[in-house]
Design an enzyme around this catalytic site. Structure first.
Site, PDB file in Angstrom:
ATOM      1  N   TRP A 283     -22.686 -21.628  -0.253  1.00  0.00           N
ATOM      2  CA  TRP A 283     -22.501 -20.193  -0.060  1.00  0.00           C
ATOM      3  C   TRP A 283     -22.453 -19.823   1.421  1.00  0.00           C
ATOM      4  O   TRP A 283     -22.284 -18.664   1.761  1.00  0.00           O
ATOM      5  CB  TRP A 283     -23.588 -19.399  -0.790  1.00  0.00           C
ATOM      6  CG  TRP A 283     -24.958 -19.969  -0.604  1.00  0.00           C
ATOM      7  CD1 TRP A 283     -25.840 -19.659   0.381  1.00  0.00           C
ATOM      8  CD2 TRP A 283     -25.587 -20.968  -1.420  1.00  0.00           C
ATOM      9  NE1 TRP A 283     -26.978 -20.397   0.228  1.00  0.00           N
ATOM     10  CE2 TRP A 283     -26.861 -21.204  -0.873  1.00  0.00           C
ATOM     11  CE3 TRP A 283     -25.192 -21.677  -2.566  1.00  0.00           C
ATOM     12  CZ2 TRP A 283     -27.740 -22.134  -1.426  1.00  0.00           C
ATOM     13  CZ3 TRP A 283     -26.068 -22.582  -3.113  1.00  0.00           C
ATOM     14  CH2 TRP A 283     -27.333 -22.809  -2.547  1.00  0.00           C
ATOM     15  N   ARG A 284     -22.645 -20.794   2.292  1.00  0.00           N
ATOM     16  CA  ARG A 284     -22.482 -20.498   3.716  1.00  0.00           C
ATOM     17  C   ARG A 284     -21.072 -20.803   4.191  1.00  0.00           C
ATOM     18  O   ARG A 284     -20.751 -20.615   5.361  1.00  0.00           O
ATOM     19  CB  ARG A 284     -23.488 -21.308   4.530  1.00  0.00           C
ATOM     20  CG  ARG A 284     -24.880 -20.760   4.394  1.00  0.00           C
ATOM     21  CD  ARG A 284     -25.815 -21.402   5.377  1.00  0.00           C
ATOM     22  NE  ARG A 284     -27.111 -20.745   5.301  1.00  0.00           N
ATOM     23  CZ  ARG A 284     -28.248 -21.338   5.591  1.00  0.00           C
ATOM     24  NH1 ARG A 284     -28.264 -22.589   5.981  1.00  0.00           N
ATOM     25  NH2 ARG A 284     -29.378 -20.680   5.514  1.00  0.00           N
TER      26      ARG A 284
ATOM     27  N   GLU B  26     -27.467 -15.096  -3.537  1.00  0.00           N
ATOM     28  CA  GLU B  26     -28.724 -14.417  -3.196  1.00  0.00           C
ATOM     29  C   GLU B  26     -29.556 -14.131  -4.444  1.00  0.00           C
ATOM     30  O   GLU B  26     -30.773 -14.264  -4.436  1.00  0.00           O
ATOM     31  CB  GLU B  26     -28.449 -13.112  -2.436  1.00  0.00           C
ATOM     32  CG  GLU B  26     -27.988 -13.336  -1.008  1.00  0.00           C
ATOM     33  CD  GLU B  26     -29.013 -14.081  -0.165  1.00  0.00           C
ATOM     34  OE1 GLU B  26     -30.208 -14.040  -0.491  1.00  0.00           O
ATOM     35  OE2 GLU B  26     -28.609 -14.743   0.801  1.00  0.00           O
TER      36      GLU B  26
ATOM     37  N   GLN C  48     -35.140 -16.843  -7.050  1.00  0.00           N
ATOM     38  CA  GLN C  48     -36.067 -17.386  -8.041  1.00  0.00           C
ATOM     39  C   GLN C  48     -36.098 -18.902  -8.079  1.00  0.00           C
ATOM     40  O   GLN C  48     -36.902 -19.471  -8.806  1.00  0.00           O
ATOM     41  CB  GLN C  48     -35.680 -16.863  -9.431  1.00  0.00           C
ATOM     42  CG  GLN C  48     -34.290 -17.299  -9.836  1.00  0.00           C
ATOM     43  CD  GLN C  48     -33.591 -16.276 -10.710  1.00  0.00           C
ATOM     44  OE1 GLN C  48     -33.544 -15.101 -10.368  1.00  0.00           O
ATOM     45  NE2 GLN C  48     -33.063 -16.710 -11.809  1.00  0.00           N
ATOM     46  N   THR C  49     -35.217 -19.557  -7.336  1.00  0.00           N
ATOM     47  CA  THR C  49     -35.048 -20.990  -7.542  1.00  0.00           C
ATOM     48  C   THR C  49     -34.831 -21.705  -6.207  1.00  0.00           C
ATOM     49  O   THR C  49     -34.285 -21.138  -5.275  1.00  0.00           O
ATOM     50  CB  THR C  49     -33.823 -21.230  -8.454  1.00  0.00           C
ATOM     51  OG1 THR C  49     -33.948 -20.382  -9.588  1.00  0.00           O
ATOM     52  CG2 THR C  49     -33.728 -22.652  -8.931  1.00  0.00           C
TER      53      THR C  49
ATOM     54  N   GLY D  56     -34.363 -18.407 -15.568  1.00  0.00           N
ATOM     55  CA  GLY D  56     -35.347 -17.353 -15.845  1.00  0.00           C
ATOM     56  C   GLY D  56     -34.869 -16.002 -15.326  1.00  0.00           C
ATOM     57  O   GLY D  56     -33.760 -15.879 -14.815  1.00  0.00           O
TER      58      GLY D  56
ATOM     59  N   TYR E  87     -33.160  -5.828  -0.169  1.00  0.00           N
ATOM     60  CA  TYR E  87     -32.974  -7.186   0.352  1.00  0.00           C
ATOM     61  C   TYR E  87     -31.546  -7.686   0.079  1.00  0.00           C
ATOM     62  O   TYR E  87     -30.845  -8.134   0.991  1.00  0.00           O
ATOM     63  CB  TYR E  87     -33.990  -8.171  -0.269  1.00  0.00           C
ATOM     64  CG  TYR E  87     -33.590  -9.580   0.030  1.00  0.00           C
ATOM     65  CD1 TYR E  87     -33.846 -10.134   1.280  1.00  0.00           C
ATOM     66  CD2 TYR E  87     -32.860 -10.335  -0.898  1.00  0.00           C
ATOM     67  CE1 TYR E  87     -33.405 -11.404   1.591  1.00  0.00           C
ATOM     68  CE2 TYR E  87     -32.425 -11.603  -0.589  1.00  0.00           C
ATOM     69  CZ  TYR E  87     -32.704 -12.129   0.655  1.00  0.00           C
ATOM     70  OH  TYR E  87     -32.237 -13.383   0.971  1.00  0.00           O
TER      71      TYR E  87
ATOM     72  N   ASP F 155     -37.019 -10.568   3.107  1.00  0.00           N
ATOM     73  CA  ASP F 155     -37.670 -11.174   1.933  1.00  0.00           C
ATOM     74  C   ASP F 155     -38.986 -11.813   2.388  1.00  0.00           C
ATOM     75  O   ASP F 155     -39.417 -11.628   3.536  1.00  0.00           O
ATOM     76  CB  ASP F 155     -36.740 -12.198   1.265  1.00  0.00           C
ATOM     77  CG  ASP F 155     -36.482 -13.396   2.152  1.00  0.00           C
ATOM     78  OD1 ASP F 155     -36.919 -13.385   3.329  1.00  0.00           O
ATOM     79  OD2 ASP F 155     -35.868 -14.368   1.674  1.00  0.00           O
TER      80      ASP F 155
ATOM     81  N   CYS G 283     -44.235 -25.336  15.063  1.00  0.00           N
ATOM     82  CA  CYS G 283     -43.989 -24.546  16.274  1.00  0.00           C
ATOM     83  C   CYS G 283     -43.365 -25.395  17.380  1.00  0.00           C
ATOM     84  O   CYS G 283     -42.588 -24.891  18.201  1.00  0.00           O
ATOM     85  CB  CYS G 283     -45.287 -23.916  16.762  1.00  0.00           C
ATOM     86  SG  CYS G 283     -46.070 -22.890  15.496  1.00  0.00           S
TER      87      CYS G 283
ATOM     88  N   CYS H 181     -43.484 -16.019  20.518  1.00  0.00           N
ATOM     89  CA  CYS H 181     -44.251 -15.902  19.267  1.00  0.00           C
ATOM     90  C   CYS H 181     -45.736 -15.709  19.568  1.00  0.00           C
ATOM     91  O   CYS H 181     -46.413 -16.603  20.081  1.00  0.00           O
ATOM     92  CB  CYS H 181     -44.058 -17.157  18.421  1.00  0.00           C
ATOM     93  SG  CYS H 181     -45.010 -17.084  16.888  1.00  0.00           S
TER      94      CYS H 181
ATOM     95  N   THR I  43     -44.398 -13.250 -14.505  1.00  0.00           N
ATOM     96  CA  THR I  43     -45.003 -12.661 -13.310  1.00  0.00           C
ATOM     97  C   THR I  43     -46.403 -12.110 -13.592  1.00  0.00           C
ATOM     98  O   THR I  43     -47.349 -12.399 -12.862  1.00  0.00           O
ATOM     99  CB  THR I  43     -44.091 -11.541 -12.758  1.00  0.00           C
ATOM    100  OG1 THR I  43     -42.769 -12.065 -12.699  1.00  0.00           O
ATOM    101  CG2 THR I  43     -44.523 -11.118 -11.366  1.00  0.00           C
TER     102      THR I  43
HETATM  103 FE1  SF4 Z   1     -44.427 -21.293  15.054  1.00  0.00          FE
HETATM  104 FE2  SF4 Z   1     -43.990 -18.752  15.603  1.00  0.00          FE
HETATM  105 FE3  SF4 Z   1     -41.943 -20.411  15.382  1.00  0.00          FE
HETATM  106 FE4  SF4 Z   1     -43.282 -19.720  13.218  1.00  0.00          FE
HETATM  107  S1  SF4 Z   1     -42.091 -18.342  14.525  1.00  0.00           S
HETATM  108  S2  SF4 Z   1     -42.668 -21.799  13.769  1.00  0.00           S
HETATM  109  S3  SF4 Z   1     -45.361 -19.545  14.038  1.00  0.00           S
HETATM  110  S4  SF4 Z   1     -43.540 -20.492  16.914  1.00  0.00           S
END
Ligand code: SF4
Length: 349
Positions: free
Chosen positions: A26-27, A39, A44-45, A83, A122, A140, A201, A210, A300
């Site tokens: 789908w890309r 989407e 769900q999967t 489902g 979404y 999401d 990270c 971040c 659910t």
């Molecule tokens: Fe780490 Fe932040 Fe990157 Fe998530 S967004 S992987 S917490 S550096």
């Protein structure tokens, strides 16, 4: 995080996405029908499982028009195992609206897409940004997780106000490559900053902005509100057979698993005498109980604790539809709760 830092998100994410994204069917398209379908399935999967469903669905129903006109049983069969059958029924309803109101052309405006049956903020954001490059976020669980870590925000991500705030802050920084940016956020949330494991990270393009990483809090995020207990329901399910045919009935058109096929079943766990009496009440003559198995199925908000009774009856009657094993496999969409018992039977058929 101040706004200046958040403004850097597109320039950090887009090159990373272009270099690192997974190639998914789908890309390779900007066709809104295909993106919309993917989407809905992906809500769900797992990605790997969706690939087969996506290919089969589009092979059978290649256009919005084909979807709008398809037979409900065939539609349910294409969805069997995924489902949440109301989602596929809404796909068809939305396809009918597109046919009638937009002459078969997928609308290219956010409000029009959002107004289609079964499409929430979404999905509307995902389709509009990916297919039409409109600057609308698709928020999401993955994106909420990434955002809570980026901003080091411990607010529970299931609160509507938190989601609305994330959507607003993201909308303010959307670049003109809206489709790639939406997918980059999704990809980050599905891979290096994925669920149920440590964020990676060390290989994240957003590390330098971040706050979760900088404050050492990323692993404690996101925060969710405490879960409500699921309602427990006991059911007895009858797998009734006679001369190689099995009794099925359609569920009511409204409510849980609406309009799908099921094995006859009743509330509560019946003992042998009660089960035989119940089968007689259905208008059948029980011959022999073949076996009993227990299965659980989790929806659910409800958990079904099911006792399955495999029983041979003397004749095909009782107001049910009687299917051969081949017909069940080819035509009848059995929701997972009942398919558990069918798979058990198929091992022996
Ligand atoms: Fe780490 Fe932040 Fe990157 Fe998530 S967004 S992987 S917490 S550096």
């Amino acid at each position: 995080m101040d706004n200046l830092d958040l403004n850097m998100l597109p320039e950090l994410l887009l090159p990373w996405y272009r270099e690192n994204h997974r190639c998914l069917p789908w890309r390779e398209t900007r066709e809104p029908y295909h993106i919309w379908l993917s989407e809905i399935m992906l809500q769900q999967t797992r990605v790997e499982a969706v690939k087969g469903y996506y290919a089969r669905f589009l092979a059978a129903l290649p256009t919005v028009e084909a979807l709008a006109n398809c037979d409900d049983d065939a539609l349910h069969k294409l969805w069997e195992g995924l489902g949440y059958y109301s989602r596929v029924r809404n796909l068809k309803k939305a396809a009918q609206v597109i046919q009638e109101r937009y002459n078969g052309q997928f609308p290219g405006e956010y409000d029009a897409v959002l107004a289609l049956p079964g499409i929430g903020e979404y999905t509307a954001g995902a389709v509009c940004s990916i297919a039409f490059d409109l600057p609308v976020p698709a928020v999401d669980g993955n994106v909420l997780r990434v955002f809570s870590r980026l901003t080091d925000d411990p607010s529970p991500i299931d609160l509507p106000a938190v989601k609305a705030s994330v959507r607003e802050r993201l909308a303010a920084i959307y670049p003109k490559e809206a489709g790639d940016f939406t997918q980059a956020l999704m990809e980050l949330g599905a891979t290096v900053c994925g669920p149920n494991r440590k964020p990676e990270c060390g290989s994240c393009p957003c590390r330098k902005i971040c706050l979760g990483y900088q404050h050492g809090t990323a692993e404690t995020l996101p925060v969710k509100s405490p879960k409500r207990e699921r309602r427990q329901e006991d059911r007895t399910v009858f797998i009734l057979q006679c001369d190689g045919k099995y009794a099925l009935e359609k569920r009511p058109g409204k409510g849980l698993l609406a309009g799908l096929w099921q094995f006859p079943n009743v509330a509560g766990h019946l003992d042998t005498a009660q089960a035989l009496a119940e089968v007689e009440r259905m208008g059948l003559r029980p011959r022999e109980i073949l076996r009993e198995v227990s299965r659980k199925h989790i929806f659910t908000h409800i958990q079904w604790n099911m006792k399955g009774i495999y029983l041979e009856v003397a004749e095909v009657s009782g107001g049910f539809s009687w299917f051969t094993a081949e017909q069940i496999d080819a035509q009848a969409a059995l929701p997972t709760a009942f398919r558990l018992f069918w798979e058990e039977e198929e091992r022996d058929v």
